[in-house]
Design a protein around this motif. Structure first.
Motif, PDB file in Angstrom:
ATOM      1  N   UNK A 149     -42.219  35.946  14.505  1.00  0.00           N
ATOM      2  CA  UNK A 149     -43.134  37.066  14.589  1.00  0.00           C
ATOM      3  C   UNK A 149     -42.764  37.972  15.756  1.00  0.00           C
ATOM      4  N   UNK A 150     -42.338  37.385  16.863  1.00  0.00           N
ATOM      5  CA  UNK A 150     -42.019  38.197  18.036  1.00  0.00           C
ATOM      6  C   UNK A 150     -40.852  39.128  17.744  1.00  0.00           C
ATOM      7  N   UNK A 151     -39.820  38.596  17.090  1.00  0.00           N
ATOM      8  CA  UNK A 151     -38.684  39.445  16.722  1.00  0.00           C
ATOM      9  C   UNK A 151     -39.166  40.612  15.885  1.00  0.00           C
ATOM     10  N   UNK A 152     -40.030  40.327  14.950  1.00  0.00           N
ATOM     11  CA  UNK A 152     -40.519  41.351  14.036  1.00  0.00           C
ATOM     12  C   UNK A 152     -41.325  42.414  14.778  1.00  0.00           C
ATOM     13  N   UNK A 153     -42.215  41.989  15.653  1.00  0.00           N
ATOM     14  CA  UNK A 153     -43.048  42.975  16.335  1.00  0.00           C
ATOM     15  C   UNK A 153     -42.225  43.808  17.314  1.00  0.00           C
ATOM     16  N   UNK A 203     -30.640  47.394  24.992  1.00  0.00           N
ATOM     17  CA  UNK A 203     -30.639  46.921  26.368  1.00  0.00           C
ATOM     18  C   UNK A 203     -32.000  46.358  26.759  1.00  0.00           C
ATOM     19  N   UNK A 204     -33.059  47.027  26.326  1.00  0.00           N
ATOM     20  CA  UNK A 204     -34.397  46.549  26.663  1.00  0.00           C
ATOM     21  C   UNK A 204     -34.745  45.254  25.942  1.00  0.00           C
ATOM     22  N   UNK A 205     -34.337  45.121  24.696  1.00  0.00           N
ATOM     23  CA  UNK A 205     -34.606  43.871  23.991  1.00  0.00           C
ATOM     24  C   UNK A 205     -33.914  42.720  24.701  1.00  0.00           C
ATOM     25  N   UNK A 206     -32.735  42.993  25.238  1.00  0.00           N
ATOM     26  CA  UNK A 206     -32.006  41.976  25.978  1.00  0.00           C
ATOM     27  C   UNK A 206     -32.668  41.693  27.323  1.00  0.00           C
ATOM     28  N   UNK A 207     -32.923  42.754  28.097  1.00  0.00           N
ATOM     29  CA  UNK A 207     -33.384  42.574  29.472  1.00  0.00           C
ATOM     30  C   UNK A 207     -34.878  42.313  29.592  1.00  0.00           C
ATOM     31  N   UNK A 208     -35.678  42.999  28.795  1.00  0.00           N
ATOM     32  CA  UNK A 208     -37.121  42.819  28.913  1.00  0.00           C
ATOM     33  C   UNK A 208     -37.614  41.637  28.097  1.00  0.00           C
ATOM     34  N   UNK A 209     -37.111  41.558  26.885  1.00  0.00           N
ATOM     35  CA  UNK A 209     -37.600  40.522  25.979  1.00  0.00           C
ATOM     36  C   UNK A 209     -36.749  39.268  26.024  1.00  0.00           C
ATOM     37  N   UNK A 210     -35.610  39.341  26.718  1.00  0.00           N
ATOM     38  CA  UNK A 210     -34.752  38.172  26.855  1.00  0.00           C
ATOM     39  C   UNK A 210     -34.179  37.666  25.545  1.00  0.00           C
ATOM     40  N   UNK A 211     -34.025  38.549  24.576  1.00  0.00           N
ATOM     41  CA  UNK A 211     -33.466  38.100  23.294  1.00  0.00           C
ATOM     42  C   UNK A 211     -31.967  37.929  23.402  1.00  0.00           C
ATOM     43  N   UNK A 212     -31.447  36.950  22.681  1.00  0.00           N
ATOM     44  CA  UNK A 212     -29.990  36.741  22.656  1.00  0.00           C
ATOM     45  C   UNK A 212     -29.352  37.820  21.785  1.00  0.00           C
ATOM     46  N   UNK A 213     -28.034  37.943  21.870  1.00  0.00           N
ATOM     47  CA  UNK A 213     -27.333  38.919  21.046  1.00  0.00           C
ATOM     48  C   UNK A 213     -27.599  38.666  19.567  1.00  0.00           C
ATOM     49  N   UNK A 214     -27.591  37.389  19.186  1.00  0.00           N
ATOM     50  CA  UNK A 214     -27.837  37.065  17.777  1.00  0.00           C
ATOM     51  C   UNK A 214     -29.240  37.462  17.341  1.00  0.00           C
ATOM     52  N   UNK A 215     -30.203  37.197  18.208  1.00  0.00           N
ATOM     53  CA  UNK A 215     -31.586  37.546  17.878  1.00  0.00           C
ATOM     54  C   UNK A 215     -31.728  39.055  17.738  1.00  0.00           C
ATOM     55  N   UNK A 216     -31.086  39.790  18.628  1.00  0.00           N
ATOM     56  CA  UNK A 216     -31.153  41.239  18.573  1.00  0.00           C
ATOM     57  C   UNK A 216     -30.493  41.753  17.298  1.00  0.00           C
ATOM     58  N   UNK A 217     -29.357  41.147  16.955  1.00  0.00           N
ATOM     59  CA  UNK A 217     -28.649  41.546  15.733  1.00  0.00           C
ATOM     60  C   UNK A 217     -29.541  41.341  14.510  1.00  0.00           C
ATOM     61  N   UNK A 218     -30.211  40.203  14.472  1.00  0.00           N
ATOM     62  CA  UNK A 218     -31.107  39.926  13.347  1.00  0.00           C
ATOM     63  C   UNK A 218     -32.302  40.868  13.365  1.00  0.00           C
ATOM     64  N   UNK A 219     -32.812  41.101  14.543  1.00  0.00           N
ATOM     65  CA  UNK A 219     -34.007  41.943  14.686  1.00  0.00           C
ATOM     66  C   UNK A 219     -33.769  43.359  14.183  1.00  0.00           C
ATOM     67  N   UNK A 220     -32.630  43.919  14.555  1.00  0.00           N
ATOM     68  CA  UNK A 220     -32.376  45.314  14.232  1.00  0.00           C
ATOM     69  C   UNK A 220     -31.451  45.499  13.045  1.00  0.00           C
ATOM     70  N   UNK A 221     -31.046  44.392  12.434  1.00  0.00           N
ATOM     71  CA  UNK A 221     -30.152  44.496  11.288  1.00  0.00           C
ATOM     72  C   UNK A 221     -28.818  45.134  11.661  1.00  0.00           C
ATOM     73  N   UNK A 222     -28.283  44.733  12.799  1.00  0.00           N
ATOM     74  CA  UNK A 222     -26.977  45.237  13.222  1.00  0.00           C
ATOM     75  C   UNK A 222     -26.021  44.053  13.238  1.00  0.00           C
ATOM     76  N   UNK A 223     -24.698  44.328  13.266  1.00  0.00           N
ATOM     77  CA  UNK A 223     -23.862  43.153  13.455  1.00  0.00           C
ATOM     78  C   UNK A 223     -23.634  42.897  14.934  1.00  0.00           C
TER      79      UNK A 223
END
Lengths: 298, 199
Positions: free
Chosen positions: B67-71, B141-161
């Protein structure tokens, strides 16, 4: 100094702990010989630490404000019609359509083709408001079915009407739904003036120059609404009437992605490109997406 | 109730459960919106939009991602859209120097007054420097630094590779770094023997 640029992404990944062992070795070997890159590494670590110190207090009562809106939306959402109302409405629809034909003369296909041509405002049908709502509901359901069966893709409503007279009532009903939605748009916010067509656009021209008719994609597939909710951040608009239609403004880029998705999944939709932009106007950035909710939805 | 249970309940229309979710995420969502938009007023509006999108879209949320990734996706996209709309209307982005939120104190392990003043400056500068980034670079950058998401999580979250995430973060950091150098914010922070540049 130039070849050090290739290490910048590695340094960044190192800050995040996202290097594999081989990359890490390569970077460390380089840092051992390169004071400039060591400096960059230090600076990036400092930035990383600075980020960790950022914080914010939520002003006001964010949860309260959000929930107030959520509860308002819950109330406004209209109840679905009972089955007997739909049957009555379907009967109404047939009568009304025949009535229209009688008044206008000519073949049904011609009339409807004319009625559903780009000028939404000129679609004048002698129905009262209740009947017009009744037309929309069952026709929306029919269009969902016909949409699935015949996979109507990338055609304007006029082409669809001319091509398949049996489905012309649904095309006309869709047009009307969209008009209702666009009327709601108009009442909501000046920034959506780009979606108006016909008469409404002329009015808007006086207020805000640059208002242009808007290409529109519409579909009854729930996948459309789902995709928009997940990918489009802007709040959409709900139609005032009982059809539950919703519309959003999306960018041309987002539209391309949406269209590719729908095509790949074989999800039916119709697209009206609203003709070319008028001379002197920028190419349109925005596309209107309309979701026509139907009874078939679970 | 666990978050998963709250989400399931909210999906069935339980607005009480949804309220619990909102309360649990409001600070993180607001903070992300704040660093994306640069001012409190816009951030407040964006945060509301994000939660309302979540409410409307809940029935389609399949729970494949967390849910957090989604929000966070909804939030950062809402912010980008907001920024685009603002630009179209001709308003510039504002990163207000008077914005109290940016300079909020955080519990520090008792540094010296001199050190404290330096750190405050860098933190402020970083927050301001975010405005120098494109919204898309800011977002990762903010998803990484503020939310502490990993690169993989960010990729999944935003649909990027993954490669795109990695390079966008690196470019965003590089741009921010150059901004901070230009505004003279690093010299006081690093040991003096590293501040002499080569060539």
């Amino acid at each position: 100094m130039e070849h050090c640029e290739k290490y910048a992404p590695l340094i960044s990944a190192a800050v995040d702990g996202e290097l594999c062992p081989a990359e890490r070795r390569e970077l460390m070997d380089h840092l051992a010989q390169c004071p400039a890159c060591r400096e960059i590494y230090g600076e990036m670590m400092a930035m990383h630490e600075a980020f960790s110190q950022l914080d914010a207090e939520v002003p006001g009562d964010l949860t309260g404000d959000v929930m107030a809106k959520v509860r308002t939306q819950k109330q406004v959402r209209k109840p679905r019609h009972a089955w007997w109302q739909i049957a009555a409405a379907a009967a109404c629809c047939a009568l009304v359509f025949l009535g229209y034909q009688h008044l206008q003369g000519g073949s049904p296909a011609d009339q409807v083709a004319e009625a559903t041509s780009g000028k939404a405002a000129s679609y004048a049908v002698p129905m009262d408001e209740n009947a017009s709502q009744a037309v929309s509901e069952p026709s929306a359901a029919a269009s969902a079915q016909s949409g699935t069966d015949s996979a109507v893709v990338s055609e304007s409503t006029e082409e669809a009407a001319a091509r398949d007279p049996e489905n012309s009532t649904t095309a006309a009903a869709d047009q009307e739904i969209m008009e209702n939605v666009l009327t709601y748009f108009r009442s909501c916010a000046p920034r959506v003036s780009a979606t108006m067509t016909g008469e409404a656009a002329d009015e808007a021209q006086e207020e805000e120059t640059g208002a242009v008719p808007c290409p529109t994609l519409s579909s009854s597939a729930p996948e459309l609404e789902m995709w928009v909710i997940e990918n489009i951040p802007a709040e959409g608009y709900s139609s005032d009437d009982a059809t539950g239609a919703r519309a959003w403004l999306i960018t041309a880029e987002e539209y391309e992605t949406l269209r590719d998705y729908l095509d790949q999944e074989g999800i039916p939709y119709t697209f009206d490109d609203a003709g070319d932009p008028a001379e002197g106007q920028e190419t349109r950035e925005m596309v209107c997406v309309v979701y026509l909710e139907t009874e078939a939805e679970s | 109730m666990t978050e998963r249970e709250l989400v399931r309940s909210a999906q069935k229309g339980d607005d009480g459960a949804f309220e619990a979710l909102v309360r649990s995420y409001e600070k993180r969502v607001y903070h992300l919106a704040l660093r994306m938009c640069g001012n409190a007023e816009d951030a407040y509006e964006v945060a509301q939009e994000a939660f309302l999108s979540a409410w409307r879209g809940l029935r389609f949320f399949r729970g494949e991602s967390s849910f957090s990734t989604w929000i966070y996706r909804l939030t950062s996209n809402a912010a980008i859209d907001f920024i685009r709309r603002r630009r179209r209307q001709g308003g510039g982005e504002s990163v207000s120097l008077d914005d109290e939120d940016i300079f909020l104190e955080v519990a520090d392990p008792a540094p010296s007054p001199h050190q404290q003043a330096e750190r405050l400056e860098l933190r402020e500068a970083v927050a301001q420097g975010l405005a120098a980034l494109s919204p898309e670079h800011r977002q990762v950058l903010l998803l990484r630094e503020l939310q502490g998401m990993s690169y993989e999580e960010i990729a999944a979250c935003l649909d990027l590779d993954l490669g795109t995430v990695k390079s966008r973060i690196a470019r965003g950091r590089e741009k921010l770094r150059k901004y901070l150098l230009a505004s003279g914010n690093f010299s006081s922070y690093l040991p003096s023997n590293l501040t002499e540049k080569e060539g």
